[in-house]
Scaffold this motif. Structure first.
Motif, PDB file in Angstrom:
ATOM      1  N   ARG A  58      -4.833  -8.841   9.508  1.00 27.99           N
ATOM      2  CA  ARG A  58      -5.250  -7.436   9.420  1.00 27.99           C
ATOM      3  C   ARG A  58      -5.973  -7.048  10.698  1.00 27.99           C
ATOM      4  NH1 ARG A  58     -10.713  -7.366   8.770  1.00 27.99           N
ATOM      5  NH2 ARG A  58     -11.705  -9.148   7.743  1.00 27.99           N
ATOM      6  N   PHE A  81      -2.299  -4.098   7.879  1.00 25.57           N
ATOM      7  CA  PHE A  81      -2.142  -5.524   7.586  1.00 25.57           C
ATOM      8  C   PHE A  81      -0.661  -5.847   7.481  1.00 25.57           C
ATOM      9  CE2 PHE A  81      -2.574  -3.674   3.296  1.00 25.57           C
ATOM     10  CZ  PHE A  81      -1.473  -4.213   2.643  1.00 25.57           C
ATOM     11  N   MET A 145      -5.005  -6.477   1.581  1.00 22.36           N
ATOM     12  CA  MET A 145      -4.171  -7.522   2.170  1.00 22.36           C
ATOM     13  C   MET A 145      -4.074  -8.726   1.242  1.00 22.36           C
ATOM     14  SD  MET A 145      -4.675  -9.700   5.718  1.00 22.36           S
ATOM     15  CE  MET A 145      -5.969 -10.715   4.971  1.00 22.36           C
TER      16      MET A 145
END
Length: 317
Positions: A58, A81, A145
């Motif tokens: 990310r 991400f 993420m």
């Protein structure tokens, strides 16, 4: 051997070991679930042909500020991400990267959903959080993420394929997913059990212990490599698997990881987090980071789109 050591990781990645007696795990721990003596267990290669490694990266691409004359300033970010998987085919042998997902988010605090204008060449999803804390904006991006990683891991494991997911797991499903933890920040075992960790040799593991938390999971430590001039926790990683698998299946996964993961441990002249950053995971990180695109170009596109929209609204007003 007691004494002072310099960690093998490059300092910008922090330290792989950050444990103190004051940071014991809050959840109950049962070190007796596997049975037998509390002694080192050798890895067992059961001949599994395919192993999937799942990870994500990310980045924060721009800081946002929502300026309201009545309510004041609200912070935000644009973050992205990418998650994916490396498939290790042991029958060839060869590794390939696939199943890559890229998402880009515009996140504002204060419960305000940002109205971001179209950005040429980019798809940006607008989201909001209640907090005005800038740190919580990044935490939200990280959580999104991790959720994408978990969904990918579960989808791949649902076919019966063995999955190594970089980081802890938060799954209740009985699937062959092993969480791979490189950094140690919490002590899970008392002194009488923890002492074994420092005595492990490469390819050996501790017995399994149960972490009886919100997401019950089995866990074990293993050593990836025997390195010269290293302290007792060098090259130690912790693995975990869903308790829903049952202890017999968990033992099979633990034996497999102790045998296979040392094979793909990275080397210091190649990876700054060697040996814990496994070769397939390092390759995956580079591949998915490339999929995020050039950060400077993304920043210019975002700033140009927002600036044009703002100037148009002033002229129109």
């Amino acid at each position: 051997m007691s004494g002072l050591y310099v960690e093998g990781w490059s300092p910008e990645y922090g330290a792989p070991l950050d444990i103190s007696d004051e940071r014991m795990a809050a959840s109950p721990i049962d070190p007796s679930v596997e049975g037998g003596d509390w002694s080192a267990r050798p890895g067992v290669d059961d001949g599994v042909e395919h192993v999937l490694f799942v990870d994500g990266v990310r980045r924060v691409e721009a800081r946002l500020t929502f300026d309201d004359l009545a309510d004041g300033i609200v912070p935000g970010i644009v973050g992205a991400f990418a998650v994916g998987a490396t498939r290790w085919d042991r029958t060839i042998p060869r590794s390939t990267v696939g199943d890559v997902l890229v998402e880009r988010l515009a996140i504002l605090g204060g419960g305000i959903k940002p109205e971001l204008p179209p950005v040429r060449g980019l798809s940006v999803v607008a989201e909001s959080i209640a907090s005005d804390d800038p740190g919580q904006l990044i935490a939200h991006l990280h959580t999104r993420m991790r959720r994408a990683e978990a969904d990918l891991s579960a989808g791949l494991a649902s076919t019966g394929t063995f999955v190594i997911a970089d980081g802890p797991i938060n799954e209740l499903r009985a699937q062959p997913v092993v969480g791979f933890i490189k950094t140690h920040r919490v002590s899970y075992l008392g002194p009488e059990h923890q002492a074994l960790i420092g005595r492990l040799k490469a390819g050996e593991r501790t017995p399994i212990f149960l972490i009886d938390a919100q997401y019950p999971r089995y866990s074990w430590y293993l050593r990836l490599d025997d390195l010269p001039d290293a302290h007792s926790w060098t090259a130690i990683v912790r693995c975990e698997a869903p308790a829903a698998l049952g202890i017999d299946d968990a033992v099979g996964l633990a034996d497999r990881t102790a045998a296979l993961l040392p094979i793909v441990a990275s080397k210091g002249h190649v990876d700054p987090r060697a040996p814990q950053n496994l070769v397939p995971i390092g390759a995956l990180e580079r591949a998915v980071r490339d999929r995020l695109g050039d950060q400077a170009m993304v920043y210019r596109a975002l700033r140009g789109a927002v600036g044009s929209e703002r100037r148009a609204s002033v002229v129109g007003g």
